[in-house]
Motif scaffolding. Sequence first.
Motif, mmCIF file in Angstrom:
data_model
loop_
_atom_site.group_PDB
_atom_site.id
_atom_site.type_symbol
_atom_site.label_atom_id
_atom_site.label_comp_id
_atom_site.label_asym_id
_atom_site.label_seq_id
_atom_site.Cartn_x
_atom_site.Cartn_y
_atom_site.Cartn_z
ATOM 1 N N GLU A 112 0.840 -1.191 0.000
ATOM 2 C CA GLU A 112 0.000 0.000 0.000
ATOM 3 C C GLU A 112 0.877 1.243 0.000
ATOM 4 O OE1 GLU A 112 -1.748 1.027 3.978
ATOM 5 O OE2 GLU A 112 -1.250 -1.071 4.395
ATOM 6 N N ARG A 113 0.338 2.331 -0.546
ATOM 7 C CA ARG A 113 1.101 3.566 -0.637
ATOM 8 C C ARG A 113 1.051 4.303 0.698
ATOM 9 N NH1 ARG A 113 1.127 6.021 -6.084
ATOM 10 N NH2 ARG A 113 0.679 8.011 -5.088
ATOM 11 N N GLN A 115 0.433 7.249 3.081
ATOM 12 C CA GLN A 115 -0.521 8.349 2.951
ATOM 13 C C GLN A 115 0.195 9.686 3.140
ATOM 14 O OE1 GLN A 115 -3.726 8.097 1.988
ATOM 15 N NE2 GLN A 115 -3.197 5.926 1.687
ATOM 16 N N ARG A 117 0.999 13.440 4.144
ATOM 17 C CA ARG A 117 0.553 14.264 5.265
ATOM 18 C C ARG A 117 0.146 15.656 4.774
ATOM 19 N NH1 ARG A 117 5.863 13.819 8.528
ATOM 20 N NH2 ARG A 117 6.609 13.593 6.399
ATOM 21 N N GLN A 120 2.984 17.945 3.774
ATOM 22 C CA GLN A 120 3.967 17.347 2.862
ATOM 23 C C GLN A 120 4.584 18.418 1.968
ATOM 24 O OE1 GLN A 120 4.339 13.743 2.743
ATOM 25 N NE2 GLN A 120 6.189 14.214 1.610
ATOM 26 N N ASP A 129 4.721 3.745 -6.191
ATOM 27 C CA ASP A 129 4.966 3.745 -4.756
ATOM 28 C C ASP A 129 6.367 4.257 -4.434
ATOM 29 O OD1 ASP A 129 6.071 1.560 -6.036
ATOM 30 O OD2 ASP A 129 5.856 0.207 -4.329
ATOM 31 N N GLU A 136 8.233 11.152 0.826
ATOM 32 C CA GLU A 136 8.033 11.012 2.265
ATOM 33 C C GLU A 136 9.364 11.169 3.008
ATOM 34 O OE1 GLU A 136 6.186 10.275 5.966
ATOM 35 O OE2 GLU A 136 5.363 10.801 4.001
#
Length: 583
Positions: A112-113, A115, A117, A120, A129, A136
């Motif tokens: 899963e990617r 999420q 913020r 960001q 991904d 991130e």
Amino acid sequence: MPNLLAMSFEGALAPSFDLRCLQPGRALPDGWGIGYYPGGEPSATVLKEPAPPVGSIRSELVKAWEHLESSLFVVHIRTATWGAPSDANTQPFARAWGRRDWLFAHSGSLGERPQPRPTQLFEPVGSTDTEVVLCELLGRLAERGWRSLDEVDLEVLHGWFGELNGLGTLTSVLSDGRDLLVYADRDPGARGIWLWEALPPYGELRLADQDLVVDLASRGPKARRGVVISTTPLEVTSEWVGQWRQVPPGALLVVRQGVVRVERAAAGGATPPSLATGSRQAMRLTRPERAPARRYDLVHRTTYRYVKPVERSMHLFRLKPVNDQLQSLRTFDLRISVPGDARDYEDVFGNQTHRLLVETPFHELVVEARSTVEVVDCEPLSYRPLRSRTTIPLAWMPWQRQVLQPFLLPEELPESELQDLVEYAMSFVERNGYDLLETLLDMNATIHRDYKYVQGATTLLTTPFETYVNRRGVCQDFTNLFICMARLLSVPARYVCGYLYTGPRHENAAQGEASHAWAQVYLPEVGWRGFDPTNGVITQTSHVRVAVGRSWRDATPTSGTIYLGGAGETLEVDVRVDLDPGP
């Protein structure tokens, strides 16, 4: 075929990348990309191609383009999982932060990617991904104000990788243009990543499988040490084959200028054995404790024999040890078997010199020097407070440079050879963040570790460049190389001739049975300090100084000129260094 390949070398190389996977009849990848830092700049160049056709023009470019030159490369060959084959989804990905470009490539797929913020700072352009992970990580670095991998708290960064690894497979590499960070997925069943070291000298050097060939010497071999990271161990064609070693699951490595500087095991895991011979453990700045004072009884006996008598000759002997605040000469006796007109004087380097003019014919000349010397230690690194830092380049006052000029001029070599040695010396500077002392310690330790001590492999005329290329020699050769590199960095260095106490059964006993050579560098506001690259140590109380100079010619123990007669010379040298228990 490796999905991910990264390389870090101690100087710029221009490798050739042959993408055999694009030949007719092969299963084509969904994309490929090569990221590198041309000219050592913080700006990265990325050459990539989504959905490449058979025999693509771009693949021919990376095979033959001589401008594809760098000390650091990140290569990715894609099998699409997230996102369609497009430029936006083709690795490696690049983002700018901290006045430098960051490269990131990832082998595997997340379930899963992450999420994003609300705060960001970096946003992905494509839909993979991998790009999300890069954004991130850079966002977290920016929040903490870390502008390079050198500033990062690696324990914290390692924890971030572990957190993201919980979302899926995360074997990956991250680079800021100077350091190459490698993270191995923590799942032992996941696709791992492997490490291989390139150790000079080598003529050809090719890494290959049926889908990819990386030729590191296609444009001329250079004596470059390097580290190669790959998700598939490749076949190596070289004089030095070496061994691929798997990076332990969950481990994190940091590589700079062809040397593994940091190795961190997975959280809660045992510290693995060092993956590389040039690991940070071997390079770390150490502070040797003060060595106890020692007293030595020295005997240096030299015998010259000639088939035909020497009728007239002149000789110079530099056999009297130094007497100063760190070395006390208790007794000295020089005996020469042939009479002559003698004179004692101090030469321009401060060496105590005995000059002898012999006009009596002789077949044999025996010179024997006996000394008793006491050596005390100065705590070699005590002059460097933890808060101080002297960096390269050094700045000298005009009068200092004039006095030090004889020790700043490197050996006269062809410009192309000096340029190679400059690049080699600068790799140590860059690897150690321009810190003067750590650079010198790294040079000293590297010559000891990477160069083989082989008696008879060189001559008095062997140049520092030849030693650098062939990676073998004796103490004189290693000292000459260290001095040459130091001077190319504008660090004054001089040649020291003396004796080394190795102990009665030491593996280096051969070095104790002859005069030994090492280097001294002049450090600002400190003075002359000794570095012994043959043994990888800073000189303390095992070294007895006798003479110094610009090179061995100024400090050699015995030298002379035969004006008349003499033929068929043979030479015998016997040195004894014994520990004197004292009164």
